[in-house]
Design a protein around this motif. Structure first.
Motif, PDB file in Angstrom:
ATOM      1  N   TYR A  55      42.542 -51.816 -12.877  1.00  5.01           N
ATOM      2  CA  TYR A  55      43.524 -52.576 -12.200  1.00  5.01           C
ATOM      3  C   TYR A  55      44.062 -53.712 -12.909  1.00  5.01           C
ATOM      4  O   TYR A  55      45.400 -54.279 -13.214  1.00  5.01           O
ATOM      5  CB  TYR A  55      42.655 -53.201 -11.021  1.00  5.01           C
ATOM      6  N   LEU A  56      42.991 -54.560 -13.946  1.00  5.53           N
ATOM      7  CA  LEU A  56      43.406 -55.711 -14.653  1.00  5.53           C
ATOM      8  C   LEU A  56      44.572 -55.033 -15.603  1.00  5.53           C
ATOM      9  O   LEU A  56      45.363 -55.685 -16.201  1.00  5.53           O
ATOM     10  CB  LEU A  56      42.287 -56.216 -15.356  1.00  5.53           C
ATOM     11  N   PHE A  57      44.256 -53.903 -16.504  1.00  3.39           N
ATOM     12  CA  PHE A  57      45.135 -53.657 -17.512  1.00  3.39           C
ATOM     13  C   PHE A  57      46.490 -53.034 -16.778  1.00  3.39           C
ATOM     14  O   PHE A  57      47.528 -53.280 -17.411  1.00  3.39           O
ATOM     15  CB  PHE A  57      44.531 -52.345 -18.225  1.00  3.39           C
ATOM     16  N   GLY A  58      46.423 -52.628 -15.654  1.00  2.00           N
ATOM     17  CA  GLY A  58      47.685 -52.368 -14.933  1.00  2.00           C
ATOM     18  C   GLY A  58      48.560 -53.300 -14.435  1.00  2.00           C
ATOM     19  O   GLY A  58      49.750 -53.371 -14.804  1.00  2.00           O
ATOM     20  N   ARG A  59      48.015 -54.725 -14.168  1.00  2.00           N
ATOM     21  CA  ARG A  59      48.519 -55.717 -13.841  1.00  2.00           C
ATOM     22  C   ARG A  59      49.127 -56.277 -15.242  1.00  2.00           C
ATOM     23  O   ARG A  59      50.514 -56.666 -15.129  1.00  2.00           O
ATOM     24  CB  ARG A  59      47.840 -56.584 -13.307  1.00  2.00           C
ATOM     25  N   ARG A  60      48.624 -56.235 -16.371  1.00  2.00           N
ATOM     26  CA  ARG A  60      48.982 -56.627 -17.379  1.00  2.00           C
ATOM     27  C   ARG A  60      50.110 -56.305 -17.897  1.00  2.00           C
ATOM     28  O   ARG A  60      51.095 -56.273 -18.345  1.00  2.00           O
ATOM     29  CB  ARG A  60      47.874 -56.681 -18.501  1.00  2.00           C
ATOM     30  N   ALA A  61      50.072 -54.647 -17.890  1.00  2.00           N
ATOM     31  CA  ALA A  61      51.160 -53.642 -18.353  1.00  2.00           C
ATOM     32  C   ALA A  61      52.450 -53.936 -17.451  1.00  2.00           C
ATOM     33  O   ALA A  61      53.364 -53.811 -17.887  1.00  2.00           O
ATOM     34  CB  ALA A  61      50.767 -52.208 -18.403  1.00  2.00           C
ATOM     35  N   THR A  65      56.612 -55.072 -18.469  1.00  2.00           N
ATOM     36  CA  THR A  65      57.717 -53.980 -18.224  1.00  2.00           C
ATOM     37  C   THR A  65      58.385 -54.341 -17.048  1.00  2.00           C
ATOM     38  O   THR A  65      59.420 -53.421 -16.743  1.00  2.00           O
ATOM     39  CB  THR A  65      56.876 -52.561 -18.099  1.00  2.00           C
ATOM     40  N   SER A  66      58.170 -55.330 -16.246  1.00  2.00           N
ATOM     41  CA  SER A  66      59.008 -55.356 -14.991  1.00  2.00           C
ATOM     42  C   SER A  66      60.160 -56.210 -15.416  1.00  2.00           C
ATOM     43  O   SER A  66      60.443 -57.027 -16.204  1.00  2.00           O
ATOM     44  CB  SER A  66      57.987 -56.275 -14.060  1.00  2.00           C
TER      45      SER A  66
END
Length: 74
Positions: A55-61, A65-66
């Motif tokens: 979850y934390l790595f997904g938020r960071r990525a 890219t957003s």
């Protein structure tokens, strides 16, 4: 004490080996139950940790890219 004059028969040997096997099976069953009772909470904890890290790595990525969309009123 054992009777030393009586010869040992195959049935005597088999009875002794069955007794030993039953004791070993009982001890291994207890050890397996104890191991499983400790592995279940450890597995749940590991699963929660993996989900949290993902979850934390997904938020960071996603922050990298957003896109930012700006809306202006005319």
């Amino acid at each position: 004490m054992t009777d030393t004059t009586k010869p040992v028969s195959p049935d005597d040997i088999e009875a002794q080996l069955r007794g030993i096997k039953n004791q070993v099976d009982e001890k291994t069953g207890q050890a397996k139950a104890q191991a499983q009772s400790k592995l279940i909470p450890a597995g749940v904890g590991a699963a929660i940790l993996v989900l949290l890290i993902g979850y934390l790595f997904g938020r960071r990525a996603a922050k990298r890219t957003s896109s930012v969309v700006e809306i202006r009123r005319i």
